[in-house]
Design an enzyme around this catalytic site. Structure first.
Site, mmCIF file in Angstrom:
data_model
loop_
_atom_site.group_PDB
_atom_site.id
_atom_site.type_symbol
_atom_site.label_atom_id
_atom_site.label_comp_id
_atom_site.label_asym_id
_atom_site.label_seq_id
_atom_site.Cartn_x
_atom_site.Cartn_y
_atom_site.Cartn_z
ATOM 1 N N GLN A 154 -6.122 -7.869 -6.303
ATOM 2 C CA GLN A 154 -6.872 -7.115 -5.293
ATOM 3 C C GLN A 154 -8.359 -7.057 -5.648
ATOM 4 O O GLN A 154 -8.760 -7.408 -6.756
ATOM 5 C CB GLN A 154 -6.291 -5.695 -5.190
ATOM 6 C CG GLN A 154 -6.168 -4.969 -6.525
ATOM 7 C CD GLN A 154 -5.016 -3.979 -6.590
ATOM 8 O OE1 GLN A 154 -4.516 -3.538 -5.566
ATOM 9 N NE2 GLN A 154 -4.583 -3.624 -7.794
ATOM 10 N N GLU A 205 2.771 -0.904 -14.048
ATOM 11 C CA GLU A 205 1.585 -1.152 -13.196
ATOM 12 C C GLU A 205 1.374 -2.659 -13.115
ATOM 13 O O GLU A 205 1.326 -3.336 -14.136
ATOM 14 C CB GLU A 205 0.361 -0.447 -13.808
ATOM 15 C CG GLU A 205 -0.993 -0.899 -13.301
ATOM 16 C CD GLU A 205 -1.244 -0.633 -11.814
ATOM 17 O OE1 GLU A 205 -1.142 0.526 -11.382
ATOM 18 O OE2 GLU A 205 -1.539 -1.619 -11.090
ATOM 19 N N ASP A 236 3.826 6.056 -7.465
ATOM 20 C CA ASP A 236 2.413 6.403 -7.253
ATOM 21 C C ASP A 236 1.706 5.147 -6.755
ATOM 22 O O ASP A 236 0.905 4.540 -7.460
ATOM 23 C CB ASP A 236 1.830 6.889 -8.584
ATOM 24 C CG ASP A 236 0.385 7.320 -8.457
ATOM 25 O OD1 ASP A 236 -0.116 7.405 -7.326
ATOM 26 O OD2 ASP A 236 -0.254 7.552 -9.501
ATOM 27 N N SER A 237 2.039 4.781 -5.534
ATOM 28 C CA SER A 237 1.608 3.468 -5.037
ATOM 29 C C SER A 237 0.322 3.544 -4.232
ATOM 30 O O SER A 237 -0.125 4.613 -3.834
ATOM 31 C CB SER A 237 2.704 2.902 -4.125
ATOM 32 O OG SER A 237 2.745 3.666 -2.939
#
Ligand code: SPD
Length: 277
Positions: A31, A106, A155-156
């Protein structure tokens, strides 16, 4: 010259924060990442143009995604966080003395590294000895670990890009298997103002899998719609049935035993979204 960061919430709504300084921008393997120091909310982590966390309001989200499930579980010892590379959830989990092991799954190592470097007030728990950082696919990690965790916290980021797979029934089924017999999952499930249809779908998925499903809310000023939902799926414990007088005192800015009770009281339109599922 004034510089502003603008997040596009949808084709009709933008949200802007005045920039003090841009500290880093980079393209990771997954990203676009930016760390921006803003005039009002302090330093922020931005992924693919979307605000993930700010120094000044992160406490609401992280306290609520952590303390509600951890104080619902009678004795949480092992916690898995899927996503959450900024470390904000870990900082809150470390306030629970019963917890012995925290695994962070993660996908993007650069989120962890940038958070450590630029957001120490949020990320300081990442180096704690109880924390195992697993850089890789959280979905695969969950599939490969059965009956191992008391609490799983999803916790996206939003349901676009790398996080899409974390909003699927197959993933929630794998989490069920990954949890112990009295385990609890909590997922961040977005704003009812922006993602009502999605929340309705997610609610249906949770109800297919978990015997106890409880949505709850809080207000996060820097997220689209501000009013935010979390969805809890529990195998045994009902978060509304716990004796809140037994909740030990911990240092928080948002969460209190009273909030634990009141966060499950939903405005009618949100109740409808969840109940029509
Ligand atoms: N619209 C942004 C929602 C982001 C939710 N996750 C934030 C991660 C913070 N640890």
């Amino acid at each position: 010259m004034e510089l502003w960061f603008t997040e596009h919430h949808n084709e009709y709504i933008n949200y802007s924060l005045k920039i003090k300084k841009t500290l880093n921008t980079e393209k990771t393997d997954y990203q676009e990442l930016a760390i921006i120091d803003t005039e009002y909310y302090g330093k922020t982590l931005v992924l693919d143009g979307i605000l993930q966390t700010t120094e000044n309001d992160e406490f609401v989200y992280h306290e609520m995604i952590v303390h509600v499930p951890l104080f619902t579980h009678k004795n949480p010892k092992s916690v898995l966080i899927v996503g959450g590379g900024d470390g904000g959830a870990i900082k809150e989990i470390l306030k629970h003395k019963t917890v012995e092991r925290i695994v962070l799954a993660e996908i993007d190592e650069r989120v962890v590294e940038n958070s450590k470097k630029y957001l120490p007030s949020i990320s300081y728990g990442l180096d704690d000895e109880k924390v195992e950082i697993m850089i890789g696919d959280g979905i695969k990690y969950v599939e490969e670990h059965k009956n191992e965790f008391d609490v799983v916290i999803v916790d996206s980021t939003d349901p676009i890009g790398p996080a899409v797979g974390l909003f699927t029934i197959d993933f929630y089924k794998s989490v069920y298997e990954c949890l112990k017999e009295d385990g609890i999952i909590v997922a961040q499930t977005e704003s009812p103002f922006i993602y009502g249809k999605l929340i309705n779908k997610l609610s249906k998925m949770f109800k297919e899998i978990y015997p106890i499903v409880k949505p709850y809310i809080c207000t996060i000023p820097t997220y689209p719609g501000s009013l935010w939902t979390f969805t809890m799926g529990s195998k045994k414990y009902d978060p509304e049935a716990i004796d809140v007088n037994m909740i030990p005192k911990i240092n928080t800015k948002y969460y209190t035993p009273e909030i634990h009770k009141s966060c499950f009281v939903l405005p009618k339109f949100i109740k409808d979204i969840f109940e029509e599922a």
